[in-house]
Motif scaffolding. Structure first.
Motif, PDB file in Angstrom:
ATOM      1  N   LEU A  15      -9.895 -11.177  -2.472  1.00  0.00           N
ATOM      2  CA  LEU A  15      -9.832  -9.968  -1.655  1.00  0.00           C
ATOM      3  C   LEU A  15      -9.415 -10.448  -0.266  1.00  0.00           C
ATOM      4  N   GLY A  52      -6.329  -1.826   1.959  1.00  0.00           N
ATOM      5  CA  GLY A  52      -7.521  -2.041   2.778  1.00  0.00           C
ATOM      6  C   GLY A  52      -8.316  -0.774   3.017  1.00  0.00           C
ATOM      7  N   ASP A  53      -8.493   0.028   1.988  1.00  0.00           N
ATOM      8  CA  ASP A  53      -9.103   1.355   2.147  1.00  0.00           C
ATOM      9  C   ASP A  53     -10.525   1.344   2.697  1.00  0.00           C
ATOM     10  N   CYS A  54     -11.307   0.311   2.411  1.00  0.00           N
ATOM     11  CA  CYS A  54     -12.706   0.314   2.881  1.00  0.00           C
ATOM     12  C   CYS A  54     -12.859  -0.365   4.246  1.00  0.00           C
ATOM     13  N   GLY A  55     -11.760  -0.791   4.817  1.00  0.00           N
ATOM     14  CA  GLY A  55     -11.816  -1.387   6.146  1.00  0.00           C
ATOM     15  C   GLY A  55     -12.315  -2.815   6.163  1.00  0.00           C
ATOM     16  N   GLY A  56     -12.399  -3.432   5.007  1.00  0.00           N
ATOM     17  CA  GLY A  56     -12.782  -4.845   4.967  1.00  0.00           C
ATOM     18  C   GLY A  56     -14.207  -5.116   4.545  1.00  0.00           C
ATOM     19  N   ALA A  98     -15.309  -5.310   1.403  1.00  0.00           N
ATOM     20  CA  ALA A  98     -15.347  -5.803   0.013  1.00  0.00           C
ATOM     21  C   ALA A  98     -15.850  -4.747  -0.947  1.00  0.00           C
ATOM     22  N   ALA A  99     -15.499  -3.485  -0.656  1.00  0.00           N
ATOM     23  CA  ALA A  99     -16.031  -2.372  -1.438  1.00  0.00           C
ATOM     24  C   ALA A  99     -14.968  -1.536  -2.139  1.00  0.00           C
ATOM     25  N   CYS A 100     -13.686  -1.855  -1.967  1.00  0.00           N
ATOM     26  CA  CYS A 100     -12.663  -1.003  -2.584  1.00  0.00           C
ATOM     27  C   CYS A 100     -11.708  -1.768  -3.492  1.00  0.00           C
ATOM     28  N   GLY A 101     -11.454  -3.000  -3.198  1.00  0.00           N
ATOM     29  CA  GLY A 101     -10.546  -3.804  -4.020  1.00  0.00           C
ATOM     30  C   GLY A 101      -9.075  -3.550  -3.765  1.00  0.00           C
ATOM     31  N   THR A 102      -8.748  -2.789  -2.721  1.00  0.00           N
ATOM     32  CA  THR A 102      -7.335  -2.457  -2.488  1.00  0.00           C
ATOM     33  C   THR A 102      -6.624  -3.456  -1.571  1.00  0.00           C
ATOM     34  N   CYS A 103      -7.208  -4.617  -1.462  1.00  0.00           N
ATOM     35  CA  CYS A 103      -6.590  -5.681  -0.651  1.00  0.00           C
ATOM     36  C   CYS A 103      -6.392  -6.938  -1.506  1.00  0.00           C
ATOM     37  N   CYS A 152      -9.423  -9.142   2.507  1.00  0.00           N
ATOM     38  CA  CYS A 152     -10.305  -8.793   3.627  1.00  0.00           C
ATOM     39  C   CYS A 152     -11.413  -9.825   3.815  1.00  0.00           C
ATOM     40  N   MET A 192      -6.251  -9.319   5.191  1.00  0.00           N
ATOM     41  CA  MET A 192      -5.972  -7.886   4.994  1.00  0.00           C
ATOM     42  C   MET A 192      -5.503  -7.267   6.299  1.00  0.00           C
TER      43      MET A 192
HETATM   44  S1  FES Z   1     -10.396  -3.840   2.181  1.00  0.00           S
HETATM   45 FE1  FES Z   1     -11.723  -3.010   0.685  1.00  0.00          FE
HETATM   46  S2  FES Z   1     -12.190  -4.687  -0.551  1.00  0.00           S
HETATM   47 FE2  FES Z   1     -10.890  -5.508   0.937  1.00  0.00          FE
END
Ligand code: FES
Length: 106
Positions: free
Chosen positions: A84, A38-42, A44-49, A86, A25
């Motif tokens: 994911l 990568g909205d949550c910064g890595g 594993a809490a957002c799923g945008t990666c 990240c 990510m």
């Molecule tokens: S950056 Fe949020 S789940 Fe990977």
């Protein structure tokens, strides 16, 4: 230099350099690859990666772990090789890695 190729949903290719111990990510974000947020910064809490690992690379990069699975299970675009990014610690030995990107990150 080791390189990863990200392929967008419409077939556009973006190459980025791989350096040991970054997350995939972070590689995408640092190189402004469109389609990886990568909205949550890595965490594993957002799923945008979300990425789809090319079949040839699944054994090399490994499959998703339990925490990752919880997030992926909520994604309607999930495929057997989903990861994911990240949660993927890259290695320069992954030179030539190819991942596809979903049409939408959610
Ligand atoms: S950056 Fe949020 S789940 Fe990977």
């Amino acid at each position: 230099m080791a390189v990863v190729t990200f392929i967008s949903h419409d077939g556009e290719k973006h190459e980025a350099p791989l350096e040991d111990d970054q997350s995939l990510m972070q590689v995408a974000v640092d190189n402004m690859v469109p389609g990886v947020d990568g909205d949550c910064g890595g965490e594993a809490a957002c799923g945008t990666c979300h990425v789809f690992v090319d079949d040839q690379w699944v054994d090399t990069v490994g499959r998703s772990g339990p925490v990752e699975e919880e997030m992926l299970a909520m994604n309607p675009e999930r495929e057997p090789t989903s990861r994911l990014s990240c949660q993927m610690r890259v290695s320069e030995s992954w030179d030539g890695l190819v991942v596809r990107l979903p049409e939408f990150q959610m």
